[in-house]
Design a protein around this motif. Sequence first.
Motif, PDB file in Angstrom:
ATOM      1  N   VAL A   1     -26.787 -27.483 -50.689  1.00  0.00           N
ATOM      2  CA  VAL A   1     -27.896 -26.692 -50.168  1.00  0.00           C
ATOM      3  C   VAL A   1     -27.545 -26.152 -48.791  1.00  0.00           C
ATOM      4  CG1 VAL A   1     -30.378 -26.638 -49.753  1.00  0.00           C
ATOM      5  CG2 VAL A   1     -29.445 -28.295 -51.384  1.00  0.00           C
ATOM      6  N   THR A   2     -27.830 -24.876 -48.578  1.00  0.00           N
ATOM      7  CA  THR A   2     -27.621 -24.254 -47.280  1.00  0.00           C
ATOM      8  C   THR A   2     -28.638 -23.137 -47.077  1.00  0.00           C
ATOM      9  OG1 THR A   2     -26.194 -22.447 -48.033  1.00  0.00           O
ATOM     10  CG2 THR A   2     -25.110 -24.532 -47.545  1.00  0.00           C
ATOM     11  N   TYR A   3     -28.812 -22.739 -45.835  1.00  0.00           N
ATOM     12  CA  TYR A   3     -29.359 -21.424 -45.538  1.00  0.00           C
ATOM     13  C   TYR A   3     -28.233 -20.439 -45.851  1.00  0.00           C
ATOM     14  CZ  TYR A   3     -31.806 -17.664 -43.104  1.00  0.00           C
ATOM     15  OH  TYR A   3     -32.457 -16.489 -42.815  1.00  0.00           O
TER      16      TYR A   3
ATOM     17  N   ARG B   1     -25.201 -24.317 -40.168  1.00  0.00           N
ATOM     18  CA  ARG B   1     -24.242 -23.522 -39.382  1.00  0.00           C
ATOM     19  C   ARG B   1     -24.952 -22.921 -38.175  1.00  0.00           C
ATOM     20  NH1 ARG B   1     -20.697 -18.334 -41.670  1.00  0.00           N
ATOM     21  NH2 ARG B   1     -19.063 -18.393 -40.055  1.00  0.00           N
ATOM     22  N   ASN B   2     -24.218 -22.793 -37.095  1.00  0.00           N
ATOM     23  CA  ASN B   2     -24.747 -22.183 -35.877  1.00  0.00           C
ATOM     24  C   ASN B   2     -25.418 -20.848 -36.192  1.00  0.00           C
ATOM     25  OD1 ASN B   2     -23.994 -20.026 -33.609  1.00  0.00           O
ATOM     26  ND2 ASN B   2     -24.384 -21.996 -32.625  1.00  0.00           N
ATOM     27  N   LEU B   3     -26.641 -20.645 -35.686  1.00  0.00           N
ATOM     28  CA  LEU B   3     -27.425 -19.470 -36.048  1.00  0.00           C
ATOM     29  C   LEU B   3     -26.745 -18.163 -35.662  1.00  0.00           C
ATOM     30  CD1 LEU B   3     -29.954 -18.106 -37.120  1.00  0.00           C
ATOM     31  CD2 LEU B   3     -31.087 -18.574 -34.938  1.00  0.00           C
ATOM     32  N   LYS B   4     -26.079 -18.123 -34.539  1.00  0.00           N
ATOM     33  CA  LYS B   4     -25.430 -16.878 -34.124  1.00  0.00           C
ATOM     34  C   LYS B   4     -24.346 -16.466 -35.125  1.00  0.00           C
ATOM     35  CE  LYS B   4     -26.198 -17.865 -29.193  1.00  0.00           C
ATOM     36  NZ  LYS B   4     -26.736 -19.226 -29.405  1.00  0.00           N
TER      37      LYS B   4
ATOM     38  N   VAL C   1     -24.279 -17.442 -38.272  1.00  0.00           N
ATOM     39  CA  VAL C   1     -25.005 -17.096 -39.493  1.00  0.00           C
ATOM     40  C   VAL C   1     -25.445 -15.636 -39.447  1.00  0.00           C
ATOM     41  CG1 VAL C   1     -27.167 -17.456 -40.768  1.00  0.00           C
ATOM     42  CG2 VAL C   1     -25.812 -19.415 -40.068  1.00  0.00           C
ATOM     43  N   ALA C   2     -25.996 -15.221 -38.309  1.00  0.00           N
ATOM     44  CA  ALA C   2     -26.514 -13.860 -38.173  1.00  0.00           C
ATOM     45  C   ALA C   2     -25.416 -12.823 -38.415  1.00  0.00           C
ATOM     46  CB  ALA C   2     -27.135 -13.675 -36.788  1.00  0.00           C
ATOM     47  N   VAL C   3     -24.253 -13.032 -37.835  1.00  0.00           N
ATOM     48  CA  VAL C   3     -23.153 -12.075 -37.989  1.00  0.00           C
ATOM     49  C   VAL C   3     -22.647 -12.068 -39.426  1.00  0.00           C
ATOM     50  CG1 VAL C   3     -20.791 -11.522 -37.305  1.00  0.00           C
ATOM     51  CG2 VAL C   3     -22.473 -12.175 -35.572  1.00  0.00           C
ATOM     52  N   SER C   4     -22.448 -13.259 -40.005  1.00  0.00           N
ATOM     53  CA  SER C   4     -21.962 -13.341 -41.375  1.00  0.00           C
ATOM     54  C   SER C   4     -22.967 -12.742 -42.354  1.00  0.00           C
ATOM     55  CB  SER C   4     -21.691 -14.802 -41.744  1.00  0.00           C
ATOM     56  OG  SER C   4     -21.194 -14.909 -43.062  1.00  0.00           O
ATOM     57  N   TYR C   5     -24.247 -13.012 -42.135  1.00  0.00           N
ATOM     58  CA  TYR C   5     -25.300 -12.495 -43.009  1.00  0.00           C
ATOM     59  C   TYR C   5     -25.385 -10.970 -42.900  1.00  0.00           C
ATOM     60  CZ  TYR C   5     -29.558 -13.634 -45.723  1.00  0.00           C
ATOM     61  OH  TYR C   5     -30.498 -13.803 -46.712  1.00  0.00           O
TER      62      TYR C   5
ATOM     63  N   GLY D   1     -17.698 -18.963 -33.909  1.00  0.00           N
ATOM     64  CA  GLY D   1     -17.682 -18.225 -32.649  1.00  0.00           C
ATOM     65  C   GLY D   1     -17.849 -16.729 -32.794  1.00  0.00           C
ATOM     66  N   GLU D   2     -17.998 -16.228 -34.025  1.00  0.00           N
ATOM     67  CA  GLU D   2     -18.190 -14.788 -34.208  1.00  0.00           C
ATOM     68  C   GLU D   2     -19.465 -14.312 -33.538  1.00  0.00           C
ATOM     69  OE1 GLU D   2     -16.474 -12.438 -37.859  1.00  0.00           O
ATOM     70  OE2 GLU D   2     -17.716 -14.088 -38.579  1.00  0.00           O
ATOM     71  N   GLY D   3     -20.492 -15.159 -33.568  1.00  0.00           N
ATOM     72  CA  GLY D   3     -21.766 -14.770 -32.974  1.00  0.00           C
ATOM     73  C   GLY D   3     -21.635 -14.470 -31.489  1.00  0.00           C
ATOM     74  N   LEU D   4     -20.910 -15.322 -30.783  1.00  0.00           N
ATOM     75  CA  LEU D   4     -20.727 -15.113 -29.348  1.00  0.00           C
ATOM     76  C   LEU D   4     -19.885 -13.874 -29.077  1.00  0.00           C
ATOM     77  CD1 LEU D   4     -20.123 -18.784 -28.130  1.00  0.00           C
ATOM     78  CD2 LEU D   4     -22.178 -17.381 -27.814  1.00  0.00           C
TER      79      LEU D   4
END
Length: 313
Positions: A54-56, A129-132, A134-138, A253-256
């Motif tokens: 299970v994941t977001y 997973r770190n939200l930042k 997640v945001a980039v991958s999503y 680290g993609e989010g940063l």
Amino acid sequence: MHRRLLDYGITVLGLLASGVWGLMGPLHSLLMRLRWKRFRMYQFKTRPDDVFIVTYPKSGTTWMQMIAWQLKSGGSLDFRHIEDVVPFIDRCGPAELPRLEALESPRFFKSHLSYEDVPPGARYIYVVRNLKDVAVSYYYHHLLMEDFRGGLDVFVKMLVNRRTNGGSWARHVLSWLEHRNAPNVLFLSYEEMQADLPGTIRRVAQFSGIALDEERLPLLVEQCSVAFMKKLEARFDPRLSRRGNFVRKGETGEGLRELDATLQAALAAEEQQVLDRARVLDSSGALERLLRGEAPTNGAATEAEPQKQQKMG
């Protein structure tokens, strides 16, 4: 909810959704939720040794599916698509029951459901997973899968306003965070997986009741690497097509790197809900660090798993 009442509601909503065009969207959405509730509560039967991954969305789901299958099969690559061997239970219905029943134990399933909505009575591996990141991958997932035409700023606004299929990241994580120490829950972070893939494979094997052949571990590590999975792209891409790379970088680290200060600030309130609760649940700060994406370096979490396995019997 009583089975007869649930069946009646589904029948009535089905008639309304097909006959009243203006209400088609909302009614159809409610109808799908009720059908899933009926499937989960009365039609699909879990086994005690079932394992739900299970994941977001965009938090390592496909990666964990591959780990699970490699462990179960002993390193086999004999599968057309990963969801043939680790089904996406959220999209299954009564028609799939014979196929699901025919799977050998332990059965592994993929899900994006909250703790309250997932089929009960099994074991659960939850990956956060770190939200930042997640945001980039999503965002890139939407560009590839949904023909999304907006920029990263538009997508982050959608994510914060809960207008993506995943809904609220905070609500999803919090629903599982409260149960992270349950004997039938293995709570992992994406960053842990990346920092120690061999250790992750060992933990998943022990939690799932699979005897791991240490001599085969190097092979499993290689075949569960992002570089290797990219060679089998079509087996993980839901479209079974080649419009782009479904398996991307798998980096942290993609989010940063990709989110400017304004976009990071937009995500802060959503992230803070989870961090605040983590402080209450664990005053040591270890849980908060894990949720921030800081992988542990002392191996403490790994050493705790045998005790959890003993409790599970």
